[in-house]
Write a protein that holds these residues in place. Structure first.
Motif, PDB file in Angstrom:
ATOM      1  N   TRP A 134       0.831  -1.194   0.000  1.00 45.20           N
ATOM      2  CA  TRP A 134       0.000   0.000   0.000  1.00 45.20           C
ATOM      3  C   TRP A 134       0.873   1.253   0.000  1.00 45.20           C
ATOM      4  O   TRP A 134       0.605   2.205  -0.731  1.00 45.20           O
ATOM      5  CB  TRP A 134      -0.937  -0.005   1.209  1.00 45.20           C
ATOM      6  N   LEU A 135       1.913   1.247   0.842  1.00 45.11           N
ATOM      7  CA  LEU A 135       2.823   2.397   0.883  1.00 45.11           C
ATOM      8  C   LEU A 135       3.527   2.591  -0.458  1.00 45.11           C
ATOM      9  O   LEU A 135       3.737   3.728  -0.901  1.00 45.11           O
ATOM     10  CB  LEU A 135       3.852   2.224   2.000  1.00 45.11           C
ATOM     11  N   ASP A 136       3.897   1.503  -1.113  1.00 46.96           N
ATOM     12  CA  ASP A 136       4.535   1.599  -2.421  1.00 46.96           C
ATOM     13  C   ASP A 136       3.577   2.217  -3.437  1.00 46.96           C
ATOM     14  O   ASP A 136       3.969   3.091  -4.218  1.00 46.96           O
ATOM     15  CB  ASP A 136       5.006   0.213  -2.868  1.00 46.96           C
ATOM     16  N   CYS A 137       2.319   1.797  -3.407  1.00 45.01           N
ATOM     17  CA  CYS A 137       1.318   2.381  -4.314  1.00 45.01           C
ATOM     18  C   CYS A 137       1.100   3.859  -3.997  1.00 45.01           C
ATOM     19  O   CYS A 137       0.980   4.681  -4.914  1.00 45.01           O
ATOM     20  CB  CYS A 137      -0.003   1.628  -4.203  1.00 45.01           C
ATOM     21  N   LEU A 138       1.051   4.189  -2.719  1.00 43.48           N
ATOM     22  CA  LEU A 138       0.882   5.577  -2.320  1.00 43.48           C
ATOM     23  C   LEU A 138       2.044   6.425  -2.821  1.00 43.48           C
ATOM     24  O   LEU A 138       1.849   7.520  -3.364  1.00 43.48           O
ATOM     25  CB  LEU A 138       0.771   5.684  -0.793  1.00 43.48           C
ATOM     26  N   ARG A 139       3.272   5.904  -2.666  1.00 39.22           N
ATOM     27  CA  ARG A 139       4.452   6.621  -3.149  1.00 39.22           C
ATOM     28  C   ARG A 139       4.340   6.874  -4.645  1.00 39.22           C
ATOM     29  O   ARG A 139       4.617   7.986  -5.123  1.00 39.22           O
ATOM     30  CB  ARG A 139       5.717   5.808  -2.845  1.00 39.22           C
ATOM     31  N   GLU A 140       3.917   5.885  -5.404  1.00 37.06           N
ATOM     32  CA  GLU A 140       3.771   6.055  -6.854  1.00 37.06           C
ATOM     33  C   GLU A 140       2.705   7.087  -7.191  1.00 37.06           C
ATOM     34  O   GLU A 140       2.898   7.910  -8.097  1.00 37.06           O
ATOM     35  CB  GLU A 140       3.421   4.715  -7.498  1.00 37.06           C
ATOM     36  N   ARG A 141       1.584   7.075  -6.476  1.00 33.09           N
ATOM     37  CA  ARG A 141       0.516   8.034  -6.749  1.00 33.09           C
ATOM     38  C   ARG A 141       0.962   9.454  -6.427  1.00 33.09           C
ATOM     39  O   ARG A 141       0.667  10.395  -7.165  1.00 33.09           O
ATOM     40  CB  ARG A 141      -0.745   7.694  -5.935  1.00 33.09           C
ATOM     41  N   VAL A 142       1.671   9.615  -5.300  1.00 32.72           N
ATOM     42  CA  VAL A 142       2.184  10.939  -4.937  1.00 32.72           C
ATOM     43  C   VAL A 142       3.152  11.413  -6.012  1.00 32.72           C
ATOM     44  O   VAL A 142       3.117  12.568  -6.440  1.00 32.72           O
ATOM     45  CB  VAL A 142       2.853  10.917  -3.540  1.00 32.72           C
ATOM     46  N   TRP A 143       4.034  10.513  -6.479  1.00 26.75           N
ATOM     47  CA  TRP A 143       5.000  10.884  -7.518  1.00 26.75           C
ATOM     48  C   TRP A 143       4.277  11.275  -8.801  1.00 26.75           C
ATOM     49  O   TRP A 143       4.662  12.255  -9.453  1.00 26.75           O
ATOM     50  CB  TRP A 143       5.969   9.743  -7.767  1.00 26.75           C
ATOM     51  N   ASP A 144       3.236  10.527  -9.163  1.00 24.38           N
ATOM     52  CA  ASP A 144       2.478  10.855 -10.375  1.00 24.38           C
ATOM     53  C   ASP A 144       1.877  12.260 -10.289  1.00 24.38           C
ATOM     54  O   ASP A 144       1.840  12.988 -11.280  1.00 24.38           O
ATOM     55  CB  ASP A 144       1.357   9.837 -10.614  1.00 24.38           C
TER      56      ASP A 144
END
Length: 63
Positions: free
Chosen positions: A22-32
């Motif tokens: 979940w944290l990895d997905c969150l990091r990707e969404r924030v980066w996007d």
């Protein structure tokens, strides 16, 4: 930054993996959403700490 509390030691491997993913997905969404602004911020911080060379490229070396 907010202080992190201790990570629970009673999670199962599956629970820990779910949080990690979940944290990895969150990091990707924030980066996007904010990647360009984050990069600009890092560049700005690097420029603030930049120290020019003490010697000119054409100067003789002092040793």
């Amino acid at each position: 930054m907010l202080p992190l509390q201790d990570i629970p030691q009673h999670w199962s491997t599956e629970q820990a993996l779910a949080v990690y993913e979940w944290l990895d997905c969150l990091r990707e969404r924030v980066w996007d959403c904010y990647g360009e602004q984050i990069q600009a911020h890092y560049r700005s911080e690097q420029q603030d700490h930049f120290q020019p060379d003490l010697f000119d490229v054409d100067d003789d070396m002092p040793f």
